[in-house]
Design a protein around this motif. Structure first.
Motif, PDB file in Angstrom:
ATOM      1  N   LYS A   1      -2.577  -1.098  -9.034  1.00 40.11           N
ATOM      2  CA  LYS A   1      -1.524  -0.519  -9.876  1.00 40.11           C
ATOM      3  C   LYS A   1      -0.963  -1.612 -10.781  1.00 40.11           C
ATOM      4  O   LYS A   1      -0.941  -2.783 -10.381  1.00 40.11           O
ATOM      5  CB  LYS A   1      -0.376   0.017  -8.997  1.00 40.11           C
TER       6      LYS A   1
ATOM      7  N   LEU B   1      -0.435  -7.811  -4.377  1.00 37.48           N
ATOM      8  CA  LEU B   1      -0.360  -7.002  -5.591  1.00 37.48           C
ATOM      9  C   LEU B   1      -1.618  -7.136  -6.422  1.00 37.48           C
ATOM     10  O   LEU B   1      -1.955  -6.249  -7.211  1.00 37.48           O
ATOM     11  CB  LEU B   1       0.871  -7.397  -6.407  1.00 37.48           C
TER      12      LEU B   1
ATOM     13  N   ALA C   1      -3.713  -4.294  -5.416  1.00 39.20           N
ATOM     14  CA  ALA C   1      -3.035  -3.008  -5.222  1.00 39.20           C
ATOM     15  C   ALA C   1      -3.560  -1.913  -6.133  1.00 39.20           C
ATOM     16  O   ALA C   1      -3.289  -0.734  -5.913  1.00 39.20           O
ATOM     17  CB  ALA C   1      -1.531  -3.168  -5.429  1.00 39.20           C
TER      18      ALA C   1
ATOM     19  N   GLU D   1       0.833  -1.210   0.000  1.00 37.24           N
ATOM     20  CA  GLU D   1       0.000   0.000   0.000  1.00 37.24           C
ATOM     21  C   GLU D   1       0.867   1.260   0.000  1.00 37.24           C
ATOM     22  O   GLU D   1       0.639   2.179  -0.781  1.00 37.24           O
ATOM     23  CB  GLU D   1      -0.913  -0.022   1.234  1.00 37.24           C
TER      24      GLU D   1
ATOM     25  N   ALA E   1       2.626   1.615  -3.334  1.00 40.92           N
ATOM     26  CA  ALA E   1       1.654   1.974  -4.375  1.00 40.92           C
ATOM     27  C   ALA E   1       1.223   3.430  -4.269  1.00 40.92           C
ATOM     28  O   ALA E   1       0.793   4.032  -5.255  1.00 40.92           O
ATOM     29  CB  ALA E   1       0.438   1.059  -4.285  1.00 40.92           C
TER      30      ALA E   1
ATOM     31  N   LEU F   1       4.362  -1.374  -9.929  1.00 41.59           N
ATOM     32  CA  LEU F   1       5.037  -2.083  -8.834  1.00 41.59           C
ATOM     33  C   LEU F   1       5.795  -3.274  -9.404  1.00 41.59           C
ATOM     34  O   LEU F   1       5.234  -4.053 -10.182  1.00 41.59           O
ATOM     35  CB  LEU F   1       3.997  -2.553  -7.818  1.00 41.59           C
TER      36      LEU F   1
END
Lengths: 348, 348, 348, 348
Positions: B202, B197, B200, B172, B175, B181
């Motif tokens: 992203k 992930l 996440a 977190e 991100a 990432l």
């Protein structure tokens, strides 16, 4: 330590060097090239430095070499070499396509594959008459009958022949037909064979052992060179790793690494590397892009009937794209593809 | 089995599918993409075929998948995907350069490396704030302080940031700074991290484990996808073999193999593959030629002072050649390099 | 460089050393063992030699270490260590059998497997509640419910528990149930996890990464040691090679090599090495013969129903032979098998 | 498919089988053993089943074999075989020690090493006169002069000789001196050499290729068997992996795996596996414990002067421990060590 003789050095000059080294307890390996002779020395290097070899008649240079290979090393010979196979160059300014069937099966299949090779831009024909196979029950090749087929196809197409030899005692026979002798991956440490090739008087295509380090590969080349034959082309064909999606793992980095360590040309075999037809063209592009001096590609008119390695052979419909790769990629590396006309010209 | 929902499917439609599958003893994993949602089913496939899922509201398609991964497979999603990182596309029509320092060390070094990256044509900035190192005594990265430096450099250069995360509980935080990432090779089977992930929000750059098979790599991607994130870019970075001349062996064949099995974009890291500066440009050429969707390259203003992986970083004098490669090679594959203007345009 | 403190050294003595090192620009990692504390120094060794650390109060010895790992090295600690798990020793004088099911599935299966383990001579019970699996669709373990089952079975059988932890943030929870925490092969370079284990206060069983070198394995142990936990047992479980007849290749030489480099105990997992039930007993014999300090063996009452790794589990009819191996082989190496009575005695 | 002839089958019976198979388009490979002859068939198995081979005179059995190797497979020959070398057995009931110098250097060194071998319990003497070396500049062995030294040492010590042959055309010469012919790891796929050994009339010690799979190793044995020689002993000597702490990685699992697939005896070479003297005795213990039928060990009176592989040779002070291992471990596997008296007895 390597003694580079002057172009005008006589046999007596060479023998005098060998003699002086022998008296000092060393061994001297003489390699006679086209333009000059070089002599690799084995033994106590410190002792050799006291012999005043540099001052002897016919000696052009004395080079200390720190790699375990000498004659094939770039320390000893900084400029990259070109090997010429019946007029077809393989070297730093060109990209040469060697193509043909994995195995010679019939005159018709071989001729048709040779025409396919030519259509794709090949200037050398590959084809196996002696096939080293993991299983004793697999097709082992046609032997001398296969060599005769290759010679006939050369007659008809003009393509010089590259073919494998597997036994040191066949070298003379195979050399009487072939233009370039191939050492397969399973024979990469068959030292008797390598030594016989050192005396064969024909260029050699030396495949990397499927688990040879780059250093061991260059040492294998050194075995050939040490007996007087420096017309060696190295061929990266994939190494054995844990990955199972491909037959072998193409070690593409081996090309720039080997070219930095050795002056010998390096080509890539994208067919045996992946063992899959769908990978041949992408790997061929990558091979030229990384700086390989040529490609070795399997083609077959009917791969589903092939007696050996059918799944990796390119077919008719793949040829235009291979020809396009050969035309478009080399100029980006300041190279040009070798064409049949050019090759013919060089021979003439 | 994968259920592809129609773009107009409602949450209720989705829940109805999940519910029906659960009652039949199966599990349903929902992945919400930008334009549509897909649901991966785990359990007794034969049973699922009796549920008439195809006939339910909002269901566009029901696909049976025979590979062990589903959401990332091309069986399930035949068209190759494009992942967009703050407006910068990585996908089948382009070649995207991601470049920067291996590790963030200081604001000055990071900014200078970012400018180098941009000069070479990069549209994304890489740089590590959290460094997983084999030795506990090696430099472990600047942590959040490094992330702040990256954010400042993004401000100044306009380059979106790609940076590694090593602990699920940092996802977190990382991100909140990063645009993409990265999962490093040592974490390729850190399933807690992969799952974090997946949630996440992203895009993820997933490096191949240094001894992962291609199938295991795709399974790692499936862990992320299964939690709802299909914005994954695969990165081949060399595998561990017996060869010692290079740090790892770049498995260049993995690119076409992975692209055939999965719809996800695949990029190559030529810096970590070889671990040698002199190999980066040849391998970068080969990467584009084989069909990679992008490159991940280390650059450093003063590699001799680098705290991590200095020997493989490109320096100022290498940049023009990298820029030329990025300009000249993609067109031969009907791709175009992503440029900063374009990326900006896409964002706007 | 490692500072060995005297048994009677005070906290102030330790802080004084840390302080002096910090002022000199170094870092000091304090590991508090049962009988004494040692401090690993990172930074400029030449500088440290000028600090007169040897003369400081409470310092017993200053050792220069040339390996990249320090606290786990035998240079630093020549005598081989014994790690004790709730009274059960693992070390150079004994052979300890750790056995149980690969995964905890039900209370009945776990209890039955524990009784099988005991019948074969096991004094520690293995069993996974958290299973890192290559596929996100495979059984991932029962989690805390599995831990509770293990605790109940410990109650009933008296066998202390060895179980895996996969996420750094689960360490505290798992440690509240388990007697020894296991790091699986896929987490061998999950440095966050290793660091959390360094602070867990429980012995650790550290499996070798399936492609870790012996040096990387010891470095992973160093990550744990550096945070203050030296109760580490190394476990060789097979490495990834090209050979496909076995799941992994047991690197049996790793045992004497690791024992020479490190003072930590080393055990062998013959079940995961081969992945085949028919190999477990021959490899168990070889493991004891080569000098392993213990064995980690899968047993399962009904392997054909196992949710994980059934094909490698021993069944009831194999137990007498395993017990015989454990009885007959250790004496040839001047070791004795750990027995339940003895273990109980040690605890008492 | 394999035809097992009855002990009393005549040459005419054999020829009749070969003839019938040939007419059906198949190939028949005749292997004449001491007590009976077997015939391997290659070609269309379905066709062969229609030939009523079982009913022909002299045919004892017709066996269908599904592995790619036939004559060496246990499917074809379920009982494990014993190979006898001048009266010394290598097989399932015994443990045989073969020891001696890596290379024959001088008569004195060879005799002294032979006496060391005998002191450790060896009943066969190993020693190389032809050495395949990676570098052409390394010591290549004494050739026939070395063979004469070995013969003299056999005269003096009574130990039969095991020695390597590297060229198919040396097989006859080497066989005229040696009692057992060794194929080195680099020649494991030198098919001309393997075929020549199939006709040599002497037992063969076949080392596994350093990157051969177990299947490829058995296929190499099949090449020898197919030419009529089933007196083959397999030797595991370590494989090439990424691990660098040892020269090779001993694949100890290969022993039970190969023994399950093939009836041939399997021995282990603990000297070349690790390449380190300190590993030889632990690996020798493990080898016997895993079920190997023998050991191949390097000994040298003065390893620091050895021309080849000195660092792995055992020295005088190691011999008592080796002798003790040979005495104590075999009984635990219901085997007994072969002793000189016994061997002599068998010969007489």
């Amino acid at each position: 330590m390597v003694i580079v003789m002057a172009p005008e050095a006589t046999n007596d000059d060479i023998e005098a060097v060998v003699d002086r080294v022998s008296r000092a307890g060393g061994e001297a390996f003489v390699s006679r090239g086209v333009s000059r002779t070089i002599i690799g020395l084995v033994g106590d290097v410190e002792r050799f430095t006291t012999l005043n070899l540099q001052g002897m008649p016919g000696v052009a240079d004395v080079v200390r070499v720190s790699t375990p290979y000498k004659l094939v090393s770039r320390e000893n010979h900084p400029a990259r070499s070109t090997v010429t196979v019946r007029g077809v160059p393989i070297g730093p300014d060109t990209v040469t396509l060697i193509a043909g069937p994995c195995a010679v099966e019939t005159p018709e299949q071989t001729l048709e594959a040779a025409k396919m090779a030519k259509a794709a831009g090949a200037t050398l024909l590959r084809g196996g008459a002696y096939k080293p196979r993991t299983s004793p029950y697999a097709f082992q090749g046609l032997g001398e009958h296969g060599l005769r087929i290759l010679a006939e196809v050369r007659e008809e197409t003009g393509l010089p022949i590259v073919t494998e030899v597997v036994d040191p005692h066949d070298v003379e026979l195979v050399a009487s037909y072939a233009d370039m002798l191939q050492v397969g991956t399973r024979n990469a440490q068959n030292f008797s064979l390598l030594q016989a090739l050192g005396e064969a008087g024909k260029p050699v295509l030396l495949k990397r052992g499927m688990t040879a380090t780059i250093e061991e590969w260059l040492m294998a080349a050194e075995y050939i060179a040490q007996r007087g034959n420096l017309n060696i082309v190295l061929c990266e064909r994939g190494i054995r790793t844990y990955e199972r999606a491909t037959r072998n793992t193409l070690d593409i980095s081996a090309v720039p690494v080997a070219q930095r360590l050795s002056h010998l040309p390096v080509v890539i075999d994208p067919s045996h590397s992946g063992g899959r037809r769908d990978l041949v063209l992408p790997l061929a592009r990558a091979a030229i892009a990384v700086g390989a001096d040529g490609l070795l590609v399997d083609v077959h008119p009917r791969p589903e009937e092939a007696l050996c390695d059918g799944p990796q052979a390119l077919v008719h419909e793949d040829l235009p794209e291979l020809a396009a790769i050969l035309r478009d990629f080399p100029p980006l590396l300041n190279r040009k593809p070798v064409t049949a006309d050019e090759a013919a010209l060089t021979t003439a």
